[in-house]
Design a protein around this motif. Structure first.
Motif, PDB file in Angstrom:
ATOM      1  N   GLU A 121      43.068  13.707 -43.074  1.00 47.42           N
ATOM      2  CA  GLU A 121      42.507  15.207 -43.679  1.00 47.42           C
ATOM      3  C   GLU A 121      41.639  14.707 -44.837  1.00 47.42           C
ATOM      4  O   GLU A 121      40.579  14.804 -45.118  1.00 47.42           O
ATOM      5  CB  GLU A 121      42.866  16.805 -43.871  1.00 47.42           C
ATOM      6  N   ALA A 122      42.198  14.426 -46.293  1.00 40.20           N
ATOM      7  CA  ALA A 122      41.570  13.943 -47.089  1.00 40.20           C
ATOM      8  C   ALA A 122      40.370  12.112 -47.080  1.00 40.20           C
ATOM      9  O   ALA A 122      39.779  12.636 -46.975  1.00 40.20           O
ATOM     10  CB  ALA A 122      42.555  14.085 -48.564  1.00 40.20           C
ATOM     11  N   ARG A 123      40.883  11.774 -46.442  1.00 40.83           N
ATOM     12  CA  ARG A 123      40.374  10.318 -46.077  1.00 40.83           C
ATOM     13  C   ARG A 123      39.284  10.716 -44.991  1.00 40.83           C
ATOM     14  O   ARG A 123      38.137  10.113 -45.434  1.00 40.83           O
ATOM     15  CB  ARG A 123      41.216   9.295 -45.372  1.00 40.83           C
ATOM     16  N   ALA A 124      39.032  11.678 -44.207  1.00 42.21           N
ATOM     17  CA  ALA A 124      37.972  11.549 -43.430  1.00 42.21           C
ATOM     18  C   ALA A 124      37.082  12.967 -44.300  1.00 42.21           C
ATOM     19  O   ALA A 124      35.275  12.606 -43.822  1.00 42.21           O
ATOM     20  CB  ALA A 124      38.546  12.734 -42.299  1.00 42.21           C
ATOM     21  N   ARG A 125      37.311  13.383 -45.123  1.00 40.32           N
ATOM     22  CA  ARG A 125      36.170  13.995 -46.343  1.00 40.32           C
ATOM     23  C   ARG A 125      35.607  13.239 -46.477  1.00 40.32           C
ATOM     24  O   ARG A 125      34.645  13.498 -46.778  1.00 40.32           O
ATOM     25  CB  ARG A 125      37.001  15.443 -47.613  1.00 40.32           C
ATOM     26  N   LEU A 126      36.479  11.792 -46.412  1.00 35.75           N
ATOM     27  CA  LEU A 126      35.818  10.630 -47.638  1.00 35.75           C
ATOM     28  C   LEU A 126      34.483   9.539 -46.764  1.00 35.75           C
ATOM     29  O   LEU A 126      34.449   8.926 -46.596  1.00 35.75           O
ATOM     30  CB  LEU A 126      36.382   9.960 -48.460  1.00 35.75           C
ATOM     31  N   ALA A 127      35.343  10.245 -45.672  1.00 30.48           N
ATOM     32  CA  ALA A 127      34.421   8.775 -44.542  1.00 30.48           C
ATOM     33  C   ALA A 127      32.761   8.864 -44.760  1.00 30.48           C
ATOM     34  O   ALA A 127      32.047  10.200 -44.822  1.00 30.48           O
ATOM     35  CB  ALA A 127      34.486   9.113 -43.056  1.00 30.48           C
TER      36      ALA A 127
END
Length: 303
Positions: A121-127
């Protein structure tokens, strides 16, 4: 920085704040004076529309002053928001990246499904948003950092940001133009349209803090036609007062939204030194970046 209410109520020594209510009260007491300074004649005072006309004039000027204050505050917030994003946005981005990497390192160590979900989820927010990379045109380096962020993280000089607000001279020019050319002073639709087009250009120049353009606009207005106001019927004057009151109410709602916005709150914390506030927050963010980097390094070393 001043809020619309504070700026509207301000003035020099001995300067009296004009309000529709105060003007009407003075009219009833016989204290009004026309522009030439002479007292109103008995015939003028006896005219049924006389007091209404004076109340409308006072209400128009009060509305214009309030609009000037709201627009000034809006420009300050807009410019401060840009400066906030320019100086602190990269640091917030760096913190989010470090948080994502820390969660990923924890998930790799634990193998826990919940840890993996949080990391994903944290990585997806940075996509990145599709198409945004093409718009950046190389502004970001290989590490995903803007030049300002690299400079701040390495204690190098940061590129000077744009001004937080228009200069005092720009403010003075803007006020003069707004008072002279405001669309609300027009009584005919054609003249109102001319003024609206002109004020749109004035607002754009003011938002950029372009003193030279504001001076050119002042000269242009001085050369243009001035529409003389004719006599108005009592019904039209009452309708005019009602419209002015509704307009003031809408402006009050806009001013409240500006003051209660996140940037508005932040700007009000340091009205005299907004740059210093950003520097202080930047130092706090740098401290957090350092702490996250140490935490990530420890996790990677343990793994």
């Amino acid at each position: 920085m001043t809020t619309p209410e504070a700026e509207q109520g301000g003035g020099g020594a001995g300067e009296e704040r004009v309000t529709p209510e105060g003007d009407a009260a003075r009219a009833e007491g016989g204290e009004d004076r026309p522009e030439g300074g002479a007292a109103h004649t008995e015939g003028e005072a006896a005219r049924p529309e006389a007091r209404l006309e004076r109340a409308v004039r006072a209400a128009e000027q009060a509305l214009i002053e309030y609009e000037i204050a709201v627009e000034t505050f809006r420009v300050e917030i807009e410019n401060f928001s840009r400066l906030h994003e320019q100086k602190l946005g990269p640091l917030y981005g760096r913190l989010e990246e470090l948080d994502a990497r820390i969660l990923e390192a924890r998930a790799a160590r634990s193998g826990d499904p919940e840890d993996r979900r949080r990391a994903e989820e944290a990585r997806a927010r940075l996509a990145p948003i599709p198409g945004v990379e093409e718009l950046l045109h190389g502004w970001m380096d290989d590490s995903g950092l803007f030049p300002e962020a690299v400079a701040m993280l390495t204690d190098q000089a940061v590129r000077p940001p744009q001004r937080v607000r228009p200069s005092e001279e720009a403010r003075k020019l803007y006020r003069e133009l707004a008072r002279k050319a405001h669309p609300d002073l027009a009584q005919e639709e054609k003249e109102r349209e001319r003024r609206e087009e002109f004020i749109t250009r004035v607002n754009a120049a003011y938002a950029r803090g372009d003193e030279a353009e504001l001076r050119e606009l002042a000269e242009e207005w001085a050369r243009g036609p001035e529409l003389k106001r004719g006599p108005s019927r009592a019904e039209e004057l009452y309708a005019r007062l009602e419209w002015l009151a509704q307009r003031k109410e809408l402006l009050a709602l806009l001013a409240k939204e500006l003051e209660e916005s996140a940037i508005g709150h932040m700007l009000q914390l340091a009205p005299d030194d907004p740059d210093g506030l950003l520097d202080e927050i930047g130092q706090q963010l740098l401290t957090q970046v350092t702490e996250r980097e140490r935490e990530l390094a420890a996790l990677l070393a343990e793994g």
